[in-house]
Motif scaffolding. Structure first.
Motif, PDB file in Angstrom:
ATOM      1  N   ARG A  65      29.943  42.782  46.357  1.00 36.51           N
ATOM      2  CA  ARG A  65      30.796  42.967  45.140  1.00 36.51           C
ATOM      3  C   ARG A  65      32.117  42.875  45.352  1.00 36.51           C
ATOM      4  O   ARG A  65      32.514  43.824  46.195  1.00 36.51           O
ATOM      5  CB  ARG A  65      30.160  44.345  44.566  1.00 36.51           C
ATOM      6  N   GLN A  66      32.699  42.086  44.534  1.00 41.23           N
ATOM      7  CA  GLN A  66      34.240  42.238  44.955  1.00 41.23           C
ATOM      8  C   GLN A  66      34.864  42.503  43.432  1.00 41.23           C
ATOM      9  O   GLN A  66      34.594  41.780  42.479  1.00 41.23           O
ATOM     10  CB  GLN A  66      34.663  40.876  45.184  1.00 41.23           C
ATOM     11  N   LYS A  67      35.932  43.156  43.196  1.00 40.71           N
ATOM     12  CA  LYS A  67      36.777  43.436  42.443  1.00 40.71           C
ATOM     13  C   LYS A  67      37.466  42.290  41.927  1.00 40.71           C
ATOM     14  O   LYS A  67      37.819  41.429  42.923  1.00 40.71           O
ATOM     15  CB  LYS A  67      37.787  44.447  42.457  1.00 40.71           C
ATOM     16  N   TYR A  68      37.640  41.805  40.686  1.00 39.60           N
ATOM     17  CA  TYR A  68      38.358  40.581  40.328  1.00 39.60           C
ATOM     18  C   TYR A  68      39.693  40.603  40.980  1.00 39.60           C
ATOM     19  O   TYR A  68      40.030  39.541  41.390  1.00 39.60           O
ATOM     20  CB  TYR A  68      38.321  40.575  38.732  1.00 39.60           C
ATOM     21  N   ARG A  69      40.455  41.603  41.030  1.00 41.38           N
ATOM     22  CA  ARG A  69      41.832  41.697  41.225  1.00 41.38           C
ATOM     23  C   ARG A  69      41.763  41.579  43.008  1.00 41.38           C
ATOM     24  O   ARG A  69      42.742  41.161  43.404  1.00 41.38           O
ATOM     25  CB  ARG A  69      42.505  42.962  41.125  1.00 41.38           C
TER      26      ARG A  69
END
Length: 208
Positions: A65-69
């Motif tokens: 999972r990766q943050k959009y930013r």
């Protein structure tokens, strides 16, 4: 007028801008996870053969999972040049392409590293072109349930779209394929020019 929250997207579509133009305060969701196949990295324009999707390639794996930013743009592909060529061939004959060309072209020549940063930069330039002055804030934590704002975050989903009941305007290829609603704001800008803001403010968006 209401306070709203939504996602910054790539040259947001007209639904996004109708929501923003009619809001008292706009909050950008800055702390969500990146999800594929959304408007976070795609925009639809009107090409000679109908609706054309411009995708920004990203370095992303579903596993982690990766943050959009934190999501980086995959710059090994010459996507910026390709997107600009697509915009030119779609809108070169539109009434206002040349009017905004000098503002927009640098976005497709200066290298961008992160998708969220790039989207925010595109958004700023479009607001200047529209002469749209927004009361903007950014979220600091992710909240699933929003109680103090109207939640327009679902507008980011490219897959689950319902056609809006917006007024039609003249599009470059509408004699070929008819009116296509809810394209990228660029479609409205190039076709309507300084009238684009009046158009946005006069449309109604049903609360989701």
């Amino acid at each position: 007028m209401m306070n709203i929250i939504l996602h910054p997207t790539y040259f947001p579509n007209i639904k996004h801008f109708v929501a923003m133009a009619n809001a008292e305060e706009v909050c950008f969701e800055m702390d969500d996870n990146f999800i594929k196949q959304t408007y976070r990295n795609r925009a639809n324009i009107y090409g000679a053969n109908g609706k054309l999707t411009l995708n920004i390639p990203v370095v992303y794996s579903q596993k982690n999972r990766q943050k959009y930013r934190d999501v980086k743009i995959f710059n090994d592909e010459n996507w910026q040049s390709n997107h600009w060529k697509s915009l030119e061939s779609a809108y070169r004959t539109s009434p206002f392409f040349e009017f905004y060309e000098d503002e927009l072209q640098p976005l497709f020549t200066e290298k961008a590293d992160f998708i969220l940063d790039f989207n925010l930069k595109c958004f700023e330039v479009v607001c200047v072109c529209l002469q749209l002055d927004l009361n903007l804030t950014q979220s600091t934590t992710f909240e699933k349930e929003i109680t103090d704002k109207t939640d327009f975050r679902p507008l980011v989903n490219a897959k689950k779209e319902t056609a809006p009941n917006f007024d039609s305007y003249t599009q470059v290829f509408s004699n070929k394929h008819g009116f296509i609603p809810n394209l990228s704001i660029l479609d409205l800008l190039f076709n309507e020019g300084p009238n684009a803001l009046n158009y946005l403010e006069s449309q109604q968006l049903n609360v989701l």
